[in-house]
Scaffold this active site. Structure first.
Site, PDB file in Angstrom:
ATOM      1  N   GLU A  37      50.245  36.925  30.686  1.00 48.27           N
ATOM      2  CA  GLU A  37      48.994  36.848  30.861  1.00 48.27           C
ATOM      3  C   GLU A  37      48.611  38.099  31.796  1.00 48.27           C
ATOM      4  O   GLU A  37      48.434  38.040  32.802  1.00 48.27           O
ATOM      5  CB  GLU A  37      48.513  35.627  31.506  1.00 48.27           C
ATOM      6  CG  GLU A  37      46.956  35.149  31.723  1.00 48.27           C
ATOM      7  CD  GLU A  37      46.238  36.166  32.605  1.00 48.27           C
ATOM      8  OE1 GLU A  37      45.834  37.337  32.456  1.00 48.27           O
ATOM      9  OE2 GLU A  37      46.040  35.471  33.641  1.00 48.27           O
TER      10      GLU A  37
ATOM     11  N   GLU B 120      44.048  45.752  31.346  1.00 48.75           N
ATOM     12  CA  GLU B 120      45.246  45.766  32.096  1.00 48.75           C
ATOM     13  C   GLU B 120      46.388  46.191  31.401  1.00 48.75           C
ATOM     14  O   GLU B 120      47.505  46.184  31.826  1.00 48.75           O
ATOM     15  CB  GLU B 120      45.477  44.346  32.588  1.00 48.75           C
ATOM     16  CG  GLU B 120      44.519  43.925  33.534  1.00 48.75           C
ATOM     17  CD  GLU B 120      44.783  42.501  34.309  1.00 48.75           C
ATOM     18  OE1 GLU B 120      45.914  42.298  34.031  1.00 48.75           O
ATOM     19  OE2 GLU B 120      43.973  41.902  35.038  1.00 48.75           O
TER      20      GLU B 120
END
Length: 553
Positions: free
Chosen positions: A190, A199
């Site tokens: 995640e 990210e």
């Protein structure tokens, strides 16, 4: 200064109780002064009062600096995420459904180790003794050392330290045959932000599929889909359109003079915002539309481009593209998680999304919707007419262009020049600079301060473009020194460009060339300062309470 104390957590690893216990133990221990310092791993959020920049500073366990007696608990993304019961349940259900036998599981960006523990439990590793012959193993990669230390304590508390191997490395630093004995059969991860890609999702998946995973691995999540919608909203327009906002203000200050509409602007990128807060003011100009799919189970492409033909559902001006994403966590498309705003009826978007989305009614602070501003007044559209959206994604971001014809975008229609003196500000600052009430109060304060001064020496102590222009314009005899801690010479080039429009001479303005923003008498030719001025600012700092981000001295 805000401190977050992350200590050994007495976690009950029943997921229904996990987040409650986590929050309870962090809160009680963070506010307690009885725990020995040796048990503490402290994150402190420090704010630069001049520039507004903030950063997390790690105070090591052997640091001489002592924590405050009554530390404040910052609302960090870790806490928000760990207390998101809908997210946790969706991942738990998908992991239990995907991992049905002992195998090698790779957890990238493991954080506190929650997904690693879920994977270990799905393989029933905790029920097996060492040397029982089980081939199940979990490899957890986490590059942030303070989080690795916390993960070790969490795993130990849950008696899982023997079943999960932690690497304080980025996943692209892990080598099969050196660090781990084999390729992983399952990926659980995640590493998503509000934009999905920020990210490093794409390069991380690319390397994992090339070097760390078996061919056709199982993954949780299985797929992510980005959706968007065209909207009209005056509030969103004010966050980027200073030129038109300023034309409504009845003062003589011109931050964006005529013919220089792009000299102050926001960067052309997506901004994460809680769009539910402006639901009542949003006018929907299109139905929701799918933009991109990102598959976790296969190697993704670095860049893609698509063009969509969207039918307008109402007359109006497109001020922004609001986007969100939906996770499909299992391969059978039965478990989903969404960041859509509350006005979206998710099951109507596609038949495969008929399954209910758990927790859609709950507030989620760690993931927001994203807003892409349409320059200036926006793009006029008419009901039942076609609108064309061109979407492009790179390895880390998604960008859009909206137009009323399928031809390639003509950037000149938006005046998107690339001036050397162009200054980028945050949306919040653009909105403040266009607020007539705020400007009136600031100008009144400056006039009161300088009206009885002859040839004053004024110092602007921060990056305030507005104050520098206002002081130079209102006091024709003043000498102005600007610190501009972040803008530096870019700020002076901007002032030079707008000086004529505001009726002041750039010769009376200089930037202080000093180290660490330490102003001394030598910087002012031995003159003492008559007026020290700064702009108390508020910006959307993610991990602080609003009143904690107000700093000025």
């Amino acid at each position: 200064m805000v401190s977050l104390f992350l200590k050994p957590l007495n976690l009950n690893f029943q997921i229904a109780h996990f987040t409650h216990n986590l929050k309870h133990h962090i809160l009680t221990r963070a506010m307690s002064s009885s725990s020995p310092p040796s048990q503490q791993c402290i994150f402190q959020l420090r704010l630069n009062p001049l520039s507004g920049d903030s950063e997390w500073v790690v105070i090591q366990e052997n640091d001489e600096q002592q924590p405050p007696k009554q530390p404040l608990l910052a609302a960090t993304s870790y806490l928000d995420m760990l207390n998101d019961s809908s997210r946790n349940k969706a991942f738990r259900d998908a992991i239990d459904k995907t991992i049905t036998k002992p195998c090698h599981v790779l957890d990238i960006g493991a954080g506190t180790g929650l997904l690693s523990m879920m994977a270990a439990r799905a393989m029933r590793l905790g029920d097996m003794t060492v040397g029982s012959g089980s081939k199940g193993m979990v490899t957890a990669c986490e590059s942030y050392l303070p989080m690795v230390k916390l993960m070790r304590k969490v795993l130990c508390t849950n008696n899982m330290e023997r079943h999960i191997r932690i690497f304080n490395k980025r996943s692209d630093e892990v080598e099969v045959g050196v660090d781990v004995p084999s390729l992983a059969d399952v990926l659980v991860s995640e590493i998503l932000d509000s934009e999905l890609l920020g990210e490093g999702l794409i390069p991380t998946l690319q390397h994992a599929h090339e070097k760390l995973l078996v061919e056709n691995p199982l993954t949780v999540p299985y797929r992510a889909t980005v959706f968007g919608q065209l909207v009209e909203n005056t509030y969103l327009r004010r966050l980027h359109d200073l030129y038109n906002n300023e034309s409504e203000v009845l003062d003589e200050i011109k931050l964006v003079p005529k013919g220089m509409g792009n000299i102050l602007s926001v960067k052309r990128r997506q901004y994460a915002m809680h769009c539910d807060a402006i639901t009542k003011e949003v006018k929907l100009l299109s139905e929701p539309f799918k933009i991109f799919d990102f598959e976790f189970w296969k190697r993704p492409e670095s860049c893609r481009e698509t063009e969509l033909c969207i039918k307008a559902v109402s007359d109006g001006n497109v001020h922004a593209v609001i986007s969100w994403w939906i996770l499909q966590l299992d391969s059978e498309a039965t478990i989903f998680y969404s960041t859509a705003p509350n006005w979206i009826n998710i099951p109507t978007i596609e038949n495969e999304l008929v399954a209910s989305l758990p927790g859609a009614q709950y507030w989620c602070d760690h993931w927001k919707q994203c807003v892409w501003f349409i320059p200036k007044d926006g793009l006029p559209v008419h009901k039942n007419h076609d609108v064309y959206l061109q979407a492009t994604h790179t390895a880390t971001s998604i960008s859009y262009e909206v137009k009323t014809s399928p031809q390639k975008m003509d950037f000149e229609q938006y005046g998107l020049c690339t001036e050397d003196c162009q200054v980028f500000l945050s949306p919040e600052r653009i909105a403040i600079y266009g607020d007539s009430s705020w400007r009136c109060l600031m100008l009144k304060s400056i006039k009161n301060a300088v009206q009885h001064m002859d040839d004053p020496l004024c110092v602007v102590a921060d990056d305030s473009i507005f104050l520098a222009v206002a002081v130079a314009s209102l006091s024709k005899t003043s000498k102005l020194i600007t610190l501009f801690p972040d803008l530096r010479w870019k700020g002076i080039e901007y002032l030079r460009s707008v000086s004529d429009a505001n009726g002041f001479s750039i010769d009376r303005v200089e930037i202080a060339t000093i180290k660490n923003l330490l102003l001394t008498m030598s910087n002012s030719n031995q003159r003492k300062i008559d007026l020290l001025i700064g702009e108390p600012f508020y910006s959307g700092i993610e991990n602080m309470l609003p009143w904690q981000s107000l700093r000025f001295w």
